[in-house]
Design a protein around this motif. Structure first.
Motif, PDB file in Angstrom:
ATOM      1  N   ASP A 118       0.697  -0.899   0.002  1.00 15.09           N
ATOM      2  CA  ASP A 118      -0.085  -0.130  -0.254  1.00 15.09           C
ATOM      3  C   ASP A 118       1.071   1.320   0.101  1.00 15.09           C
ATOM      4  O   ASP A 118       0.349   2.552   0.769  1.00 15.09           O
ATOM      5  N   ILE A 119       2.092   0.803  -0.793  1.00 18.42           N
ATOM      6  CA  ILE A 119       2.955   1.711  -0.572  1.00 18.42           C
ATOM      7  C   ILE A 119       2.425   3.068  -1.680  1.00 18.42           C
ATOM      8  O   ILE A 119       2.402   4.564  -1.807  1.00 18.42           O
ATOM      9  N   PHE A 120       2.066   2.463  -2.508  1.00 13.28           N
ATOM     10  CA  PHE A 120       0.985   3.301  -3.886  1.00 13.28           C
ATOM     11  C   PHE A 120      -0.584   2.456  -3.952  1.00 13.28           C
ATOM     12  O   PHE A 120      -0.754   1.493  -3.831  1.00 13.28           O
ATOM     13  N   ASP A 121      -1.031   3.032  -5.112  1.00 15.21           N
ATOM     14  CA  ASP A 121      -2.868   2.518  -4.755  1.00 15.21           C
ATOM     15  C   ASP A 121      -2.825   1.448  -6.572  1.00 15.21           C
ATOM     16  O   ASP A 121      -3.045   0.742  -6.419  1.00 15.21           O
ATOM     17  N   THR A 122      -2.187   2.196  -7.706  1.00 21.09           N
ATOM     18  CA  THR A 122      -2.423   1.177  -8.760  1.00 21.09           C
ATOM     19  C   THR A 122      -1.079   1.613 -10.151  1.00 21.09           C
ATOM     20  O   THR A 122      -0.266   2.088  -9.860  1.00 21.09           O
ATOM     21  N   LEU A 123      -0.306   0.214 -10.099  1.00 15.07           N
ATOM     22  CA  LEU A 123       0.534  -0.254 -11.223  1.00 15.07           C
ATOM     23  C   LEU A 123       0.238  -0.271 -12.742  1.00 15.07           C
ATOM     24  O   LEU A 123      -0.830  -1.434 -12.653  1.00 15.07           O
ATOM     25  N   ILE A 124       0.695   0.427 -13.540  1.00 20.80           N
ATOM     26  CA  ILE A 124       0.769  -0.006 -14.929  1.00 20.80           C
ATOM     27  C   ILE A 124       2.288  -0.224 -15.112  1.00 20.80           C
ATOM     28  O   ILE A 124       2.569   0.572 -15.310  1.00 20.80           O
ATOM     29  N   HIS A 125       2.271  -1.557 -15.877  1.00 17.62           N
ATOM     30  CA  HIS A 125       3.739  -2.273 -16.378  1.00 17.62           C
ATOM     31  C   HIS A 125       2.859  -2.184 -17.886  1.00 17.62           C
ATOM     32  O   HIS A 125       2.854  -2.961 -18.236  1.00 17.62           O
ATOM     33  N   PHE A 126       5.106  -2.139 -18.036  1.00 13.78           N
ATOM     34  CA  PHE A 126       5.261  -1.966 -19.816  1.00 13.78           C
ATOM     35  C   PHE A 126       5.898  -3.282 -19.794  1.00 13.78           C
ATOM     36  O   PHE A 126       7.046  -3.348 -19.225  1.00 13.78           O
ATOM     37  N   SER A 127       5.703  -4.164 -20.142  1.00 11.30           N
ATOM     38  CA  SER A 127       5.516  -4.905 -20.970  1.00 11.30           C
ATOM     39  C   SER A 127       6.717  -5.673 -22.308  1.00 11.30           C
ATOM     40  O   SER A 127       7.504  -4.118 -22.521  1.00 11.30           O
ATOM     41  N   LEU A 162       4.956 -13.004 -12.961  1.00  5.94           N
ATOM     42  CA  LEU A 162       4.993 -12.442 -12.004  1.00  5.94           C
ATOM     43  C   LEU A 162       4.219 -11.696 -10.793  1.00  5.94           C
ATOM     44  O   LEU A 162       3.153 -11.190  -9.769  1.00  5.94           O
ATOM     45  N   ILE A 163       3.468 -10.427 -11.887  1.00  8.43           N
ATOM     46  CA  ILE A 163       2.384  -9.407 -11.050  1.00  8.43           C
ATOM     47  C   ILE A 163       0.896  -9.727 -11.479  1.00  8.43           C
ATOM     48  O   ILE A 163      -0.051 -10.009 -10.429  1.00  8.43           O
ATOM     49  N   PHE A 164       0.600 -11.089 -12.390  1.00 11.95           N
ATOM     50  CA  PHE A 164      -0.026 -11.574 -12.761  1.00 11.95           C
ATOM     51  C   PHE A 164      -0.463 -12.479 -11.130  1.00 11.95           C
ATOM     52  O   PHE A 164      -1.426 -12.661 -10.383  1.00 11.95           O
ATOM     53  N   SER A 165       0.491 -12.954 -10.481  1.00 18.45           N
ATOM     54  CA  SER A 165       0.438 -13.531  -9.364  1.00 18.45           C
ATOM     55  C   SER A 165       0.119 -12.938  -8.171  1.00 18.45           C
ATOM     56  O   SER A 165      -0.743 -13.263  -7.377  1.00 18.45           O
ATOM     57  N   TYR A 166       0.338 -11.752  -8.041  1.00 14.17           N
ATOM     58  CA  TYR A 166       0.137 -10.896  -7.743  1.00 14.17           C
ATOM     59  C   TYR A 166      -1.237 -10.192  -7.258  1.00 14.17           C
ATOM     60  O   TYR A 166      -1.892  -9.550  -6.320  1.00 14.17           O
ATOM     61  N   CYS A 167      -2.074 -10.097  -8.729  1.00 17.00           N
ATOM     62  CA  CYS A 167      -2.478  -9.954  -9.090  1.00 17.00           C
ATOM     63  C   CYS A 167      -3.600 -10.991  -7.768  1.00 17.00           C
ATOM     64  O   CYS A 167      -5.187 -10.625  -7.235  1.00 17.00           O
ATOM     65  N   GLU A 168      -3.221 -12.204  -8.411  1.00 17.21           N
ATOM     66  CA  GLU A 168      -3.921 -13.589  -7.531  1.00 17.21           C
ATOM     67  C   GLU A 168      -4.284 -13.812  -6.309  1.00 17.21           C
ATOM     68  O   GLU A 168      -4.893 -14.056  -6.131  1.00 17.21           O
ATOM     69  N   THR A 169      -3.180 -13.308  -6.466  1.00 23.67           N
ATOM     70  CA  THR A 169      -2.529 -13.546  -4.575  1.00 23.67           C
ATOM     71  C   THR A 169      -3.000 -12.823  -3.534  1.00 23.67           C
ATOM     72  O   THR A 169      -3.665 -12.619  -2.505  1.00 23.67           O
ATOM     73  N   PHE A 170      -2.491 -11.282  -4.065  1.00 20.12           N
ATOM     74  CA  PHE A 170      -2.868 -10.333  -2.769  1.00 20.12           C
ATOM     75  C   PHE A 170      -3.864  -9.679  -3.902  1.00 20.12           C
ATOM     76  O   PHE A 170      -3.898  -8.760  -2.545  1.00 20.12           O
ATOM     77  N   GLY A 171      -4.524  -9.373  -4.617  1.00 22.59           N
ATOM     78  CA  GLY A 171      -5.179  -8.691  -5.012  1.00 22.59           C
ATOM     79  C   GLY A 171      -4.865  -7.452  -5.209  1.00 22.59           C
ATOM     80  O   GLY A 171      -5.533  -6.095  -4.958  1.00 22.59           O
ATOM     81  N   ILE A 172      -3.426  -6.921  -5.642  1.00 25.13           N
ATOM     82  CA  ILE A 172      -3.125  -5.249  -6.060  1.00 25.13           C
ATOM     83  C   ILE A 172      -3.805  -5.213  -7.843  1.00 25.13           C
ATOM     84  O   ILE A 172      -4.117  -6.237  -8.321  1.00 25.13           O
ATOM     85  N   ASP A 173      -4.094  -3.430  -7.547  1.00 27.03           N
ATOM     86  CA  ASP A 173      -4.529  -2.737  -8.515  1.00 27.03           C
ATOM     87  C   ASP A 173      -3.615  -2.861  -9.887  1.00 27.03           C
ATOM     88  O   ASP A 173      -2.791  -1.777  -9.712  1.00 27.03           O
ATOM     89  N   ALA A 174      -3.198  -3.447 -10.746  1.00 24.41           N
ATOM     90  CA  ALA A 174      -2.510  -3.852 -12.017  1.00 24.41           C
ATOM     91  C   ALA A 174      -2.472  -4.200 -13.211  1.00 24.41           C
ATOM     92  O   ALA A 174      -3.540  -5.141 -13.267  1.00 24.41           O
ATOM     93  N   SER A 175      -2.847  -3.162 -14.092  1.00 23.82           N
ATOM     94  CA  SER A 175      -2.804  -3.988 -14.985  1.00 23.82           C
ATOM     95  C   SER A 175      -1.224  -3.335 -16.339  1.00 23.82           C
ATOM     96  O   SER A 175      -0.310  -2.886 -15.743  1.00 23.82           O
ATOM     97  N   ILE A 176      -1.050  -4.300 -17.362  1.00 23.81           N
ATOM     98  CA  ILE A 176      -0.464  -4.776 -18.116  1.00 23.81           C
ATOM     99  C   ILE A 176      -0.468  -4.371 -19.780  1.00 23.81           C
ATOM    100  O   ILE A 176      -1.410  -4.903 -20.486  1.00 23.81           O
ATOM    101  N   SER A 242      -5.524  -6.623 -14.221  1.00 26.41           N
ATOM    102  CA  SER A 242      -5.095  -8.109 -13.923  1.00 26.41           C
ATOM    103  C   SER A 242      -5.162  -8.786 -15.612  1.00 26.41           C
ATOM    104  O   SER A 242      -5.239  -9.806 -15.436  1.00 26.41           O
ATOM    105  N   LYS A 243      -5.558  -7.440 -16.281  1.00 21.54           N
ATOM    106  CA  LYS A 243      -5.117  -8.275 -17.434  1.00 21.54           C
ATOM    107  C   LYS A 243      -3.517  -7.605 -18.110  1.00 21.54           C
ATOM    108  O   LYS A 243      -3.472  -6.999 -18.242  1.00 21.54           O
TER     109      LYS A 243
END
Length: 340
Positions: A118-127, A162-176, A242-243
């Motif tokens: 919870d250091i920040f809210d949303t991750l938009i990751h560049f693959s 790795l990001i998908f695993s964090y989305c599934e396991t920890f419910g992080i707010d992320a898109s790739i 998560s997509k």
């Protein structure tokens, strides 16, 4: 979702795509915007336009794989959203494969842990489209096998998993976002440069253009501003969470056509030189962009030929500017020194 009331961090923001994204983000009028870059390839001058439009932009020199340092920056700046473009590029992995792989995965791990805590809210990751390797079927959708052929591709594929695993396991707010081959002004033209800036600069120096392999290998080229627009729209749409979304033109261009087009536009009379294929070079890339069309109504605004002309003209202008700087520097050095 709006960005106007957010505090935004762009890792790798002084790089090619990153700086164009920062340019685009200034139009969103965020409360605060920070660029963190190790300057492995990024250049502060890439952010000149952004600084004019957003004078309060903060630019920090920092390795994004360092969790504690990034945590301190994010807490101090009250970061809400991270666009993660920090990366060691593909050509580096041919010289330092283990380091490239580890560093890229460490960057992603750091971002995942920071958002999990919870250091920040949303991750938009560049693959990267490199995760697919050469196409098994075409066009390549997001379910295409991950058959990357280089340690760089492996690092990007591992980061996505790795990001998908964090989305599934920890419910992080992320898109790739998975961009294909971007091109445009400011693309790195030094060490680890891509084929477009290399070819343009070779011709401007009066040298012959070079093709590695037979030139029949294809790429799906997208003008960089279209990618910047897509990244922001991916953030704004909760449907993308998560997509992973391919961002590309959906059209393939051969390296032969690319190099020939650049040579023709620049009036190059030298014949193309053919060299042996490069290690790990992908033979065919063309994207299926149906998901992006559906979820964010994505449609490229710049055609390949329009973008190529803009790109060539930018490098021509930059080349002339460098020539003038060198001439001025030489003239200053040759001035007589007066002794009182």
């Amino acid at each position: 979702m709006k960005l106007s009331n957010k505090s935004i961090l762009v890792t790798g923001g002084a790089g090619f795509i990153g700086s164009h994204l920062v340019d685009r983000l200034t139009l969103e009028n965020p409360d605060n915007m920070v660029v963190v870059d190790s300057f492995f390839l990024g250049k502060e001058e890439n952010l000149n336009d952004a600084m004019k439009n957003y004078p309060n932009l903060k630019i920090l020199n920092q390795d994004c794989s360092n969790y504690e340092q990034m945590k301190s920056i994010m807490e101090n700046e009250g970061i809400d959203v991270v666009f993660n473009l920090a990366v060691i590029p593909l050509p580096a992995c041919l010289e330092k494969p283990a380091w490239t792989f580890k560093h890229n995965v460490d960057i992603t791990t750091s971002m995942c842990e920071l958002v999990r805590n919870d250091i920040f809210d949303t991750l938009i990751h560049f693959s990267s489209s490199e995760v697919y390797g050469t196409s098994v079927y075409a066009p390549m959708d997001e379910n295409h096998p991950l058959n990357g052929t280089t340690p760089y591709a492996a690092s990007k594929a591992s980061s996505d998993v790795l990001i998908f695993s964090y989305c599934e396991t920890f419910g992080i707010d992320a898109s790739i976002i998975r961009p294909f081959n971007n091109y445009g002004p400011r693309q790195n033209d030094r060490s680890y440069a891509g084929v477009i800036p290399i070819t343009i600069n070779r011709i401007l120096r009066g040298e012959a253009p070079v093709i590695f392999g037979n030139g029949k290998q294809t790429r799906d080229y997208l003008y960089v501003t279209d990618t910047a627009d897509a990244a922001i729209n991916i953030y704004k749409s909760h449907k993308t969470r998560s997509k992973v979304l391919n961002i590309a033109s959906g059209k393939e261009v051969s390296i032969q056509y690319l190099v020939t087009s650049i040579a023709k536009y620049l009036g190059c009379e030298n014949r193309i030189v053919y060299e042996p294929p490069r290690t790990g070079d992908v033979k065919r890339h063309i994207a299926n962009i149906y998901s992006a069309e559906d979820l964010i109504q994505f449609k490229p605004a710049v055609t390949f030929d329009e973008g190529l002309i803009k790109t060539i003209d930018w490098y021509k202008s930059a080349s002339k500017e460098n020539e003038l700087k060198n001439e001025l520097s030489t003239a200053v050095k040759n001035l007589p020194i007066s002794v009182n």
